[in-house]
Enzyme design. Sequence first.
Site, PDB file in Angstrom:
ATOM      1  N   GLY A   8       0.911  -1.101  -0.316  1.00  0.00           N
ATOM      2  CA  GLY A   8      -0.466   0.208   0.413  1.00  0.00           C
ATOM      3  C   GLY A   8       0.331   1.548  -0.006  1.00  0.00           C
ATOM      4  O   GLY A   8       1.694   1.212   0.068  1.00  0.00           O
ATOM      5  N   CYS A   9      -0.152   1.993  -0.342  1.00  0.00           N
ATOM      6  CA  CYS A   9       0.616   3.640   0.201  1.00  0.00           C
ATOM      7  C   CYS A   9       0.981   4.646   1.318  1.00  0.00           C
ATOM      8  O   CYS A   9      -0.116   4.280   2.504  1.00  0.00           O
ATOM      9  CB  CYS A   9      -0.036   3.995  -0.837  1.00  0.00           C
ATOM     10  SG  CYS A   9       1.451   6.102  -1.197  1.00  0.00           S
TER      11      CYS A   9
END
Lengths: 106, 397
Positions: free
Chosen positions: A104-105
């Site tokens: 994920g970011c």
Amino acid sequence: MPQIELAGKTYEVDEDGFLQELDKWNKEFAQAYAKNEGIEGQLTEEHWKIINYLRDYFQKFGIAPMIRKLVKDNGIDMKRLYELFPTGPAKGACKLAGLSKPTGCV
Amino acid sequence: MAKSDTPLLDQLGGGKWPSFIDDMKQAAKKKPMAKDLLGQLELSYKEKIGHWKHGGIVGVKGYGGGVIGRYSDCPEKFPNVQAFHTLRVNHPTGWFYKTEALRNLCDVWDKHGSGLTNLHGSTGDIILLGTTTDHLQECFDDLSAKGFDLGGSGSALRTPSACVGPGRCEWACIDSLDTCYNITMSYQDEIHRPMFPYKFKIKVAACPNDCVASIARSDLAIIGTWKGDIPIDQKEVAAYAAAGLDIQKEVCNLCPTRCMVYNGRELKIYDEDCTRCMHCINLMPKALRPGPEKGATLLIGGKAPIVEGALLSWVIVPFMKLEPPYTELKDLIMKIIDWWSETARSRERIGELIKRVGMRTFLRAVGLPALPQMVKSPRTNPYVFFWPEDIKQKEVK
């Protein structure tokens, strides 16, 4: 590689506690690990519904589903999801389901 | 003299300006974590490679974001930064603090983390750098007890931020502080429990000077503006000229739309050509002011260059009255987010999605009319195309 002992068995996990040998997952692993993710007592039918959904999706597509899809497909809202898995779907639910760590970011 | 352990970092500290290296060295005197951080950074400079592993998943109860997991890939060399997680803490709107609040923050962070902070990160949050997994929950509890909350991270609504606006600035056309606070409180779930396709940032600038750079750094930019003519005080214009300001050269010639004429005595503005760049108002604040009717322009799609290239946001609502409880704004935000969440690919920002499916699809989905203000460059990219049914209607007429 860190190891964790659950219900008498040893598992290799990454630094965040995600299972490294995905084929070693079993229901006892999920149940024994639940306490670490803030879930007291036995996993309920609702927990298993989410865990099984995540495992099916992962086996089919090789990634974890987007959270919106998880919520919609299971007819559950975010509030309930966090009640079931207090550390959240990406951390708690995926970990118990034995999925690779979701990317994920930040 | 003893040889330095960090010769490359020392060079950064040797320049004319204050360096973060000096701060880290100071922290290293009392925190082993900060010392190992310096060591790892020196190694990164030497080997020209980062030594953080990508992405950990750690957090606190009830929250899906706000903590960014960080692990060293060489913990055997630097055991004190084996885990070095970052906490994002929601800043007070407009970045106003009492010194007491800052002291509280530092006390909590000295107790639970490396003591290193970054005020403020590019999202606007207070960034607390470096703690271990077993300290996260306690640190969060202590921060909560002092009135702080975590900010957004991951595929969530990121901590909304705003310029100081009416708190200090005479040009504020909207109450950026109240708008930002209201948005923050209204969307707690979206901030703390990520469920978007990717990140979504909202920034509020109270005037077109855009001191929070919302046009470039947010997916939804809310920028204060005005309707009507710029009021001119000709006496003050004359006073600026008398004081040595070359109005023709510095004001009129630098106006991007050349909408101003100065005849040596009086200034005239063709307001219909003004794009509200604020240049003239900034140069002659006593003579010119924003017009009488205040509101906001909404723009969408700004982002930095990851995946697709960098995008500047573009206008979707030229003028919206912006007053509590901000119902019109929040209705539109929810429509935009719903459409984006349903339509976007994983990790597709809203600007990229609009670029992919077209502006007309976006406008129809969120119920906004196509307007001339949405054209980015007149006569070169009229990207609002007609729907086939609209063309048929025109043919019948």
